[in-house]
Write an enzyme that holds these catalytic residues in place. Sequence first.
Site, PDB file in Angstrom:
ATOM      1  CB  CYS A  48      -1.104  -0.461   0.824  1.00 33.71           C
ATOM      2  SG  CYS A  48      -1.961   2.048   1.233  1.00 33.71           S
ATOM      3  CB  CYS A  52      -1.127   4.131   8.058  1.00 32.36           C
ATOM      4  SG  CYS A  52      -2.990   4.900   6.769  1.00 32.36           S
ATOM      5  CB  CYS A  55      -1.137   0.018   8.136  1.00 31.23           C
ATOM      6  SG  CYS A  55      -1.362  -0.981   7.436  1.00 31.23           S
ATOM      7  CB  CYS A  92     -15.116  -7.477   6.761  1.00 31.85           C
ATOM      8  SG  CYS A  92     -16.449  -7.212   8.135  1.00 31.85           S
ATOM      9  CB  CYS A 124     -18.287  -5.894   5.860  1.00 33.37           C
ATOM     10  SG  CYS A 124     -17.791  -3.367   6.680  1.00 33.37           S
ATOM     11  CB  CYS A 184     -18.066  -0.299   9.086  1.00 28.29           C
ATOM     12  SG  CYS A 184     -17.373  -1.429  10.515  1.00 28.29           S
ATOM     13  NE  ARG A 256     -19.369  -4.077  13.172  1.00 28.20           N
ATOM     14  CZ  ARG A 256     -20.273  -5.363  13.058  1.00 28.20           C
ATOM     15  NH1 ARG A 256     -20.188  -6.283  13.449  1.00 28.20           N
ATOM     16  NH2 ARG A 256     -21.188  -4.543  12.210  1.00 28.20           N
TER      17      ARG A 256
END
Length: 312
Positions: A48, A52, A55, A92, A124, A184, A256
């Site tokens: 990616c 972040c 991550c 998900c 999701c 979400c 969650r």
Amino acid sequence: MISLESVTKLYHQPLLSLVFEAQSVHRQYHQTDTVQLCTLSNIKSGRCPEDCKYCPQSARYPTEVETYPLLPLDEVIDQAREAKKHGATRFCMGAAWRNAPDGEEFDRVIQMVEAVAGMGMEACVTMGMLRPEQAHRLAKAGLTAYNHNLDTSESFYPEIITTRTYRDRLETIQYVAEAGIQVCCGGIVGMGETDRDRIDLLYTLANLTPQPESVPINALSAVKGTPFGDLEAIDPLVIVRMVATARVLMPKAIVRLSAGRDRLSTSDQALCFLAGANSIFSSEKLLTTANPDWQEDSIMFEKLGVKPKDLV
């Protein structure tokens, strides 16, 4: 409009009073002693371009995360079937993209959504920023929810991510809601933020229109190689406080208990359920980090007298 002052006052209540208030609200809107099981599949891993700091899937950091392109449709369908067999009612799918792509890859995600929805499960997806027309295609395919977390407060956000803005996040959330897909949206604790940042995040979430139907509360899973790889685990009581405050502010939402659950004891998790958490991710991994498996969760549910939530 919920005021920042009222969110601050709520968050800083004595913990036992806050949990009592949250449980009282929870019982008005939700079945007691039931928790939804969800499974999260990493349908495209790593590489990616975002930065972040939490991550391991960022291409910028020397982590040992497995990288692979978008999975074949059949493999994802098999994973969803397996999840359903173990009692999951929500499947998900996470893909490490900055923006949802166009063309063949997006078409394949649409097929995955149709297949999961066709099994009678909630579907999701989380795959970065969306354009309005992409959101509408996902809605038409039967997508239940789109996950796009705000992560933290707007003021702390640039300390974590510089490759996109808070406004970018809010824009995608708006497109999702306008397409008629459930939002979400939650955050992460344990990244060096303050109570003020946590309060600001909850304030922003509670004032989204409409409020998110699903609010994941994540604890940082520190991964070696990322800038946050050496951060210590957050005090579990911070997670309880986040869950309880979220429950009072967003009474109808599914709250969650998400990443970092592998470091919570059964007692910690019981307190989170008492505070209003009513969903967990149950599968061996959460994208790339450790997570309790089906068997461990089954044992915990039996100890607590908790039942997996059925789809209504």
